[in-house]
Design an enzyme around this catalytic site. Structure first.
Site, PDB file in Angstrom:
ATOM      1  CG  PHE A   1      -4.150  -5.101  -0.517  1.00  0.00           C
ATOM      2  CD1 PHE A   1      -4.831  -5.747  -1.536  1.00  0.00           C
ATOM      3  CD2 PHE A   1      -4.603  -5.255   0.789  1.00  0.00           C
ATOM      4  CE1 PHE A   1      -5.941  -6.543  -1.260  1.00  0.00           C
ATOM      5  CE2 PHE A   1      -5.712  -6.041   1.080  1.00  0.00           C
ATOM      6  CZ  PHE A   1      -6.380  -6.691   0.053  1.00  0.00           C
TER       7      PHE A   1
ATOM      8  CB  VAL B   1      -3.291  -0.330   1.888  1.00  0.00           C
ATOM      9  CG1 VAL B   1      -2.801   0.507   0.730  1.00  0.00           C
ATOM     10  CG2 VAL B   1      -4.623  -0.987   1.562  1.00  0.00           C
ATOM     11  CB  CYS B   2       2.372  -1.001   0.746  1.00  0.00           C
ATOM     12  SG  CYS B   2       3.917  -0.075   0.664  1.00  0.00           S
ATOM     13  CB  ILE B   3       2.329   3.790   4.037  1.00  0.00           C
ATOM     14  CG1 ILE B   3       2.057   5.299   4.096  1.00  0.00           C
ATOM     15  CG2 ILE B   3       3.790   3.488   4.314  1.00  0.00           C
ATOM     16  CD1 ILE B   3       2.107   5.873   5.485  1.00  0.00           C
TER      17      ILE B   3
ATOM     18  CB  ALA C   1      -1.223   3.692  -0.210  1.00  0.00           C
TER      19      ALA C   1
END
Lengths: 130, 129
Positions: free
Chosen positions: A39, A77-79, A82
């Site tokens: 994501f 989820v991409c840090i 995010a």
């Protein structure tokens, strides 16, 4: 076939998340392997358990979590994306001095390298977004 | 003869990043550039395409002060240092916006829509932002 997905849009605002969910369900039903769902951009908003859509509407995040549990699908989820958008797990919340985390069950937060790795490992990387 | 460290190299795939949106207005261009930079660490065969409004991402002389955003266009010039040197601009997109190769802040190869189509056929992974 070993497949990976990239979801670039948030839920409800855009159909990309719904299409990706339906794609995963159809692929799993046909016996394909889902290596990872990554994501990115506003797609990270698929991973918040704090969203409360109306009861007569679908709950996209809950559907993702169910898929992750039933079929052991890796939801990442991409840090960096995010952090910009306020999606935090327990570790990140602690590290950033925030009062709580909101990541939904079955999702994990990690780096963009996970997307490139998915591109390398999977036979097809399918992008959902504009 | 292959050196031991060469034998340990993983698979190399052709990754193409297709940039289609203006640099400001949405975050796609900036976050796409972040993926491109990360991809450099994986020793893959990376190329970038700029088409549609994406051609504006590498236009010279950007000044974003007035909209309170960071001008990130100098980062495209750093790509060479990461061995990312295959940059393509779609001819039709560039010309319909009144731009030429000289307007770009980095050296690019201009490809027609048909040439680009063939290049896309050769790719293993295409990421569109």
């Amino acid at each position: 076939m070993k497949l990976a997905l990239l979801v670039n849009e948030g839920p409800y605002q855009h159909q990309a998340a719904d299409s990706a969910l339906q794609f995963v369900k159809a692929a799993v039903a046909k016996g394909h392997e889902i290596f990872r769902v990554f994501f990115y951009h506003d797609g990270v908003n698929n991973g918040t358990r704090f969203a409360v859509p109306p009861q007569d509407d679908r709950n996209i995040t809950v559907e993702w979590s169910k898929l992750a549990e039933e079929h052991k699908i890796d939801l990442v989820v991409c840090i960096a994306a995010a952090q910009r958008r306020g999606i935090l797990d327990e570790n990140e919340a602690k590290r950033q001095g925030k009062s709580g985390d909101n990541i939904a069950p079955g999702f994990r937060i990690s780096g963009l390298g996970q997307l490139i790795e998915a591109g390398i490992q999977a036979e097809r990387l399918v992008v959902f977004g504009d | 003869m292959a050196e031991p460290w060469e034998e340990e190299e993983g698979p190399v795939k052709k990754f193409m990043f297709v940039n289609r949106k203006a640099p400001y207005g949405t975050i796609y261009a900036l976050e796409s550039l972040e993926v491109v930079l990360i991809s450099a660490a994986f020793d893959q065969d990376v190329s970038l395409v700029f088409m549609d409004d994406g051609v504006y991402q590498i236009k010279k002389g950007q000044d974003s002060k007035g909209i309170g955003m960071k001008n990130f266009s100098p980062t495209y010039r750093a790509l060479e240092g990461y061995d990312i040197e295959k940059l393509f601009v779609e001819k039709e997109s560039m010309e319909s916006r009144g731009l030429t190769a000289e307007d770009m802040i980095v050296p690019v190869e201009i490809l027609s829509k048909d040439e680009l189509t063939s290049l896309m056929e050769e790719q293993d992974v295409i990421l569109t932002f």
